[in-house]
Design a protein around this motif. Structure first.
Motif, mmCIF file in Angstrom:
data_model
loop_
_atom_site.group_PDB
_atom_site.id
_atom_site.type_symbol
_atom_site.label_atom_id
_atom_site.label_comp_id
_atom_site.label_asym_id
_atom_site.label_seq_id
_atom_site.Cartn_x
_atom_site.Cartn_y
_atom_site.Cartn_z
ATOM 1 N N ALA A 57 55.604 27.979 34.561
ATOM 2 C CA ALA A 57 56.267 27.952 33.257
ATOM 3 C C ALA A 57 57.696 28.484 33.391
ATOM 4 C CB ALA A 57 55.475 28.794 32.266
ATOM 5 N N GLU A 58 57.856 29.561 34.162
ATOM 6 C CA GLU A 58 59.198 30.147 34.315
ATOM 7 C C GLU A 58 60.132 29.201 35.051
ATOM 8 O OE1 GLU A 58 58.729 33.929 36.216
ATOM 9 O OE2 GLU A 58 58.048 34.858 34.343
ATOM 10 N N LYS A 59 59.600 28.600 36.082
ATOM 11 C CA LYS A 59 60.452 27.703 36.856
ATOM 12 C C LYS A 59 60.906 26.518 35.987
ATOM 13 C CE LYS A 59 61.346 25.608 41.099
ATOM 14 N NZ LYS A 59 60.983 25.180 42.404
ATOM 15 N N ALA A 60 59.974 26.019 35.197
ATOM 16 C CA ALA A 60 60.314 24.885 34.336
ATOM 17 C C ALA A 60 61.419 25.304 33.363
ATOM 18 C CB ALA A 60 59.075 24.423 33.581
ATOM 19 N N GLN A 61 61.270 26.506 32.826
ATOM 20 C CA GLN A 61 62.271 26.982 31.868
ATOM 21 C C GLN A 61 63.644 27.099 32.543
ATOM 22 O OE1 GLN A 61 61.631 30.883 30.366
ATOM 23 N NE2 GLN A 61 62.527 30.408 28.383
ATOM 24 N N GLN A 62 63.625 27.651 33.732
ATOM 25 C CA GLN A 62 64.903 27.787 34.450
ATOM 26 C C GLN A 62 65.558 26.439 34.694
ATOM 27 O OE1 GLN A 62 63.506 29.726 37.932
ATOM 28 N NE2 GLN A 62 63.397 31.739 36.970
ATOM 29 N N ILE A 197 33.920 43.393 50.514
ATOM 30 C CA ILE A 197 32.818 43.490 49.545
ATOM 31 C C ILE A 197 32.184 44.886 49.628
ATOM 32 C CG2 ILE A 197 30.614 42.494 48.776
ATOM 33 C CD1 ILE A 197 31.466 39.897 50.223
ATOM 34 N N GLU A 198 32.009 45.343 50.864
ATOM 35 C CA GLU A 198 31.368 46.656 51.033
ATOM 36 C C GLU A 198 32.197 47.779 50.411
ATOM 37 O OE1 GLU A 198 30.714 46.710 55.208
ATOM 38 O OE2 GLU A 198 28.608 46.077 55.021
ATOM 39 N N ALA A 199 33.515 47.582 50.376
ATOM 40 C CA ALA A 199 34.370 48.628 49.790
ATOM 41 C C ALA A 199 34.138 48.754 48.281
ATOM 42 C CB ALA A 199 35.831 48.317 50.086
ATOM 43 N N GLY A 200 33.385 47.830 47.713
ATOM 44 C CA GLY A 200 33.061 47.929 46.280
ATOM 45 C C GLY A 200 33.821 46.893 45.474
ATOM 46 N N LEU A 201 33.080 46.061 44.767
ATOM 47 C CA LEU A 201 33.738 45.004 43.986
ATOM 48 C C LEU A 201 33.913 45.465 42.550
ATOM 49 C CD1 LEU A 201 31.898 41.803 45.273
ATOM 50 C CD2 LEU A 201 34.139 42.679 45.931
ATOM 51 N N LYS A 202 35.120 45.311 42.060
ATOM 52 C CA LYS A 202 35.376 45.631 40.652
ATOM 53 C C LYS A 202 35.320 44.335 39.857
ATOM 54 C CE LYS A 202 38.325 49.659 40.994
ATOM 55 N NZ LYS A 202 39.272 49.606 42.110
ATOM 56 N N ASP A 203 35.036 44.455 38.575
ATOM 57 C CA ASP A 203 35.045 43.257 37.741
ATOM 58 C C ASP A 203 36.440 42.640 37.762
ATOM 59 O OD1 ASP A 203 32.450 43.687 37.331
ATOM 60 O OD2 ASP A 203 32.609 44.392 35.256
ATOM 61 N N LEU A 204 36.453 41.341 37.609
ATOM 62 C CA LEU A 204 37.686 40.594 37.841
ATOM 63 C C LEU A 204 38.260 40.078 36.529
ATOM 64 C CD1 LEU A 204 39.173 39.305 40.324
ATOM 65 C CD2 LEU A 204 37.779 37.286 39.893
ATOM 66 N N SER A 205 39.537 40.387 36.337
ATOM 67 C CA SER A 205 40.157 39.884 35.106
ATOM 68 C C SER A 205 40.400 38.382 35.257
ATOM 69 C CB SER A 205 41.447 40.667 34.894
ATOM 70 O OG SER A 205 42.475 39.821 34.565
ATOM 71 N N ILE A 206 39.947 37.614 34.309
ATOM 72 C CA ILE A 206 40.058 36.154 34.485
ATOM 73 C C ILE A 206 40.787 35.474 33.322
ATOM 74 C CG2 ILE A 206 38.086 35.756 36.036
ATOM 75 C CD1 ILE A 206 37.299 34.905 32.670
ATOM 76 N N SER A 207 41.498 36.280 32.507
ATOM 77 C CA SER A 207 42.294 35.623 31.467
ATOM 78 C C SER A 207 43.585 36.398 31.251
ATOM 79 C CB SER A 207 41.515 35.555 30.160
ATOM 80 O OG SER A 207 41.530 36.817 29.529
ATOM 81 N N ARG A 208 44.536 35.765 30.642
ATOM 82 C CA ARG A 208 45.818 36.402 30.308
ATOM 83 C C ARG A 208 46.190 36.014 28.888
ATOM 84 N NH1 ARG A 208 44.800 38.668 34.036
ATOM 85 N NH2 ARG A 208 45.719 38.723 36.108
ATOM 86 N N SER A 209 46.695 37.023 28.137
ATOM 87 C CA SER A 209 47.151 36.649 26.792
ATOM 88 C C SER A 209 48.668 36.564 26.774
ATOM 89 C CB SER A 209 46.652 37.657 25.766
ATOM 90 O OG SER A 209 47.053 38.939 26.168
ATOM 91 N N THR A 210 49.286 36.901 27.936
ATOM 92 C CA THR A 210 50.751 36.879 28.004
ATOM 93 C C THR A 210 51.282 35.522 28.448
ATOM 94 O OG1 THR A 210 50.368 37.788 30.191
ATOM 95 C CG2 THR A 210 51.150 39.313 28.502
ATOM 96 N N ILE A 211 50.386 34.653 28.767
ATOM 97 C CA ILE A 211 50.791 33.357 29.317
ATOM 98 C C ILE A 211 50.326 32.257 28.367
ATOM 99 C CG2 ILE A 211 50.449 31.800 31.286
ATOM 100 C CD1 ILE A 211 49.698 34.165 32.972
#
Ligand code: MSP
Length: 646
Positions: A57-62, A197-211
């Motif tokens: 999106a940014e590149k297109a704007q530029q 994986i062994e180091a521990g998996l955190k939940d993954l953010s899968i959406s953005r409201s800024t985009i």
């Protein structure tokens, strides 16, 4: 029923031109696809472009375009390059395709309903260009980390977003890797994944409201689905996932046989993607083939480093098949591989022009000279020929084993060895003498070489389809395929009708040096005509001057740098060299708005440096009067961005 083979490439960001790195992944997939077609498999080869997200999106704007226009342009560039390089994909998927968007929404909806996706809040340091939060313990009032992948500054953000419950899949993923030690090729790369994986998996953010440039989250359009859930889903959306009218097609192809990926995106494929599939209760991929990077002068090739090798120029200088062969035969996929023009020229000249092309040529010319273009079936081979035939069988077995385990360079090394053996066979049998003394032996020699070349043509066809089809035509045949193709080829019971054809490969040693010499000569001529005498102290040689990479570029965006009296931050489009962020000390002389849209001359190969926490990736050239008046230099007429300044 035919056996099926489904292979994919990563989908490439739709914000830039393809380069040798993206070509490499695609080439490996093409070779695998063709290798399976040759053996009678029904093949699906999927590639495409990843077209959503902030960067695009940014590149297109530029560039003053809509994101859709921008991605349309780049998708076309990818398709063109693939066509020029004989990449025979089944489907080119784009994440802006309607079917893809529907599938992503369906997957997100399903996972939400199952409770694997939930709404929460994300706080952290965010790298906008990479669209990713960067782990850090720094709080909002402290200095944030720089992004580990691009080195740029991050900003602190809190946003509501959807999470995928990745943590819930930790044990299943570990169990999967334990049970499937061969899932990742080469095996060693699985260790990194397991450690992660062994180091521990955190939940993954899968959406953005800024985009906004992305696929809206089902029933919550304020949020768009973050690029990786979107992008990875291409592998199933292309074949009809969640489309009630395409269930049979989906089941026919899924699970994929192999995802070809670069080592930079293993985690996304071997952790996130597997967890998404587990959550969706879909079968998992059979393999992931991870290749290293192509490096130029010790560094990963990338636009921001300005060390990109242009596949279009390579093809023009060396031909499609030469480049295809070099990349697969000399680069071991297991590690990073250095790209070198000198090496490429050597390989094409020796393996292809001297050893292989020449062999065909010498045989055909001899056959023509002694009126033996039609070769009958040979009954009763001599021991020497039987030994050659056996060597061919052995080579085929080894090459097949290597190709079936994705070890391209080892397979082609066997072909090279066998080709050398055929050349020695010819040398020993001296058909040019046999032609006058023993016609039957002469015909046998030609036939043995033809059988050998036919075998070689098939093993090498996946990597050099164009030349190997020509080779088959020169032998009076067309390419065979099917489950028993190699059984047939090692039988040595064929007749041939040879034809003299132009050489399949040219010797190319020195081609690049010649090109450089010509360019240098042109520059020198220009300099000489100025009759500059390099006698004064402090005078530099032209060789010193050409080290400075000067390029014309357009200033797409300009803004003040806070807390600086002098600096303006410019975003500059440098054409093939990509976008550059350049800090220029001209705040006293220009307003940002006066610069936008102007062309200037930039130095691109200065070591990037940080000023007030911002990276400058080049320099704008200015003329400065003794009194301090400063004007920036620009081309006297508009010229393509990226044009070199000499
Ligand atoms: N869009 C993501 C991938 C999504 S897949 C669901 C992406 N795109 S990319 O345009 O950056 O392309 C990444 C891939 O291109 C790498 O994984 C690798 O396969 C290939 N390469 C890019 N640069 C490369 C080299 N210098 N050398 C070899 N391959 C490289 O990441």
């Amino acid at each position: 029923m035919k056996k099926t083979f489904f292979v994919t490439t990563p989908i490439y960001y739709g914000s830039g031109l393809p380069h040798l790195g993206s070509f490499y992944s695609t080439l490996l997939a093409d070779v695998l696809a063709r290798w399976h077609k040759l053996q009678g498999y029904e093949v699906y080869f999927l590639t495409g472009t990843d077209e959503h997200g902030q960067k695009i999106a940014e590149k297109a704007q530029q560039e003053g375009k809509t994101p859709q226009d921008l991605v349309d342009e780049y998708a076309k560039a990818y398709k063109n390059l693939w066509r020029e390089y004989d990449i025979e994909y089944t489907k080119f998927i784009r994440t802006t395709d309607l079917e893809h968007k529907k599938a992503v929404k369906a997957l997100a909806h399903l996972l939400f309903e199952k409770g694997d996706i939930y709404k929460g809040e994300y706080t952290g340091w965010y790298c906008t260009p990479c669209e990713t939060f960067v782990p850090s313990n720094a709080t909002a009032d402290q200095e944030g980390p720089v992004c580990p992948s691009c080195g740029r500054a991050t900003r602190f953000m809190t946003e509501p977003c959807y999470f995928f419950r990745l943590s819930a899949y930790q044990e299943r993923l570990l169990a999967f890797f334990k049970q499937n030690p061969d899932f990742i090729v080469p095996k060693e790369r699985a260790n990194e994944v397991v450690a992660f994986i062994e180091a521990g998996l955190k939940d993954l953010s899968i959406s953005r409201s800024t985009i906004t440039w992305g696929i809206p989250f089902p029933d919550d359009p304020e949020h768009v689905i973050y690029v990786w859930l979107d992008a990875l889903t291409n592998y199933i959306s292309a074949i009809g996932y969640a489309d009630a009218t395409r269930v049979a097609e989906f089941n026919h192809w899924w699970p994929v046989d192999v995802h070809v990926i670069g080592k930079d995106i293993v985690r996304f494929h071997a952790v996130y993607w597997l967890a998404f599939l587990m959550a969706a209760e879909l079968p998992l991929p059979k393999h992931e083939l991870v290749h290293g990077w192509i490096v130029v002068e010790g560094q990963k090739m990338s636009k921001s480093r300005g060390n990109v090798v242009d596949p279009v120029q390579l093809k023009e200088l060396y031909g499609v098949d030469g480049v295809r062969y070099y990349l697969t035969s000399r680069m071991a996929i297991t590690q990073d591989a250095s790209f070198s023009i000198a090496d490429l020229e050597k390989v094409i000249s020796q393996d292809l022009a001297n050893e292989l092309g020449n062999l065909l040529n010498r045989m055909a010319v001899l056959a023509q000279k002694y009126d033996a273009l039609s070769l009958p079936v040979i009954k009763g081979w001599s021991p020497q020929s039987i030994a050659l035939c056996d060597a061919g069988k052995h080579m085929t077995q080894l090459a097949r084993d290597y190709l079936n385990t994705y070890q391209f360079h080892l397979a082609y090394a066997e072909v090279k060895r066998f080709t050398a053996l055929v050349n020695s066979y010819v040398h020993e049998r001296e058909p040019w003498v046999q032609a006058g003394t023993d016609k039957q032996a002469f015909i046998e020699t030609l036939s043995a070489v033809s059988h050998s070349l036919q075998l070689i043509a098939h093993v090498l066809w996946p990597v050099m389809p164009r030349s190997m089809e020509k080779m088959m035509r020169a032998l009076g045949k067309s390419l065979l395929n099917g489950a028993d193709v190699f059984k047939e080829l090692v039988a040595w019971d064929k007749s041939f009708t040879l034809m003299v054809v132009p050489p399949l490969f040219a010797k190319v040693e020195g081609v690049f040096a010649d090109l450089q010499k010509t360019e240098e000569a042109q520059t020198n001529k220009a300099v000489a005509s100025d009759s500059v005498k390099a006698e004064t102290a402090g005078v530099i040689d032209i060789a010193d001057f050409v080290k400075v990479q000067l390029v014309a570029g357009t200033i797409i965006h300009a803004e003040m740098v806070p807390n600086s009296d002098k600096l303006l931050k410019l975003q500059v489009n440098c054409g093939v060299h990509g976008m550059r962020q350049i800090l220029a000390g001209i705040k006293l002389h220009y307003k940002p708005e006066d610069l936008i849209g102007q062309q200037g001359i930039f130095v691109l190969n200065l070591k990037p440096r940080k000023l007030l926490g911002l990276e400058s990736q080049g320099m704008l050239l200015c003329a400065v009067e003794a009194g301090g008046k400063t004007v920036f230099l620009r081309p006297s007429q508009p010229i393509n961005d990226g044009s070199g300044v000499r």
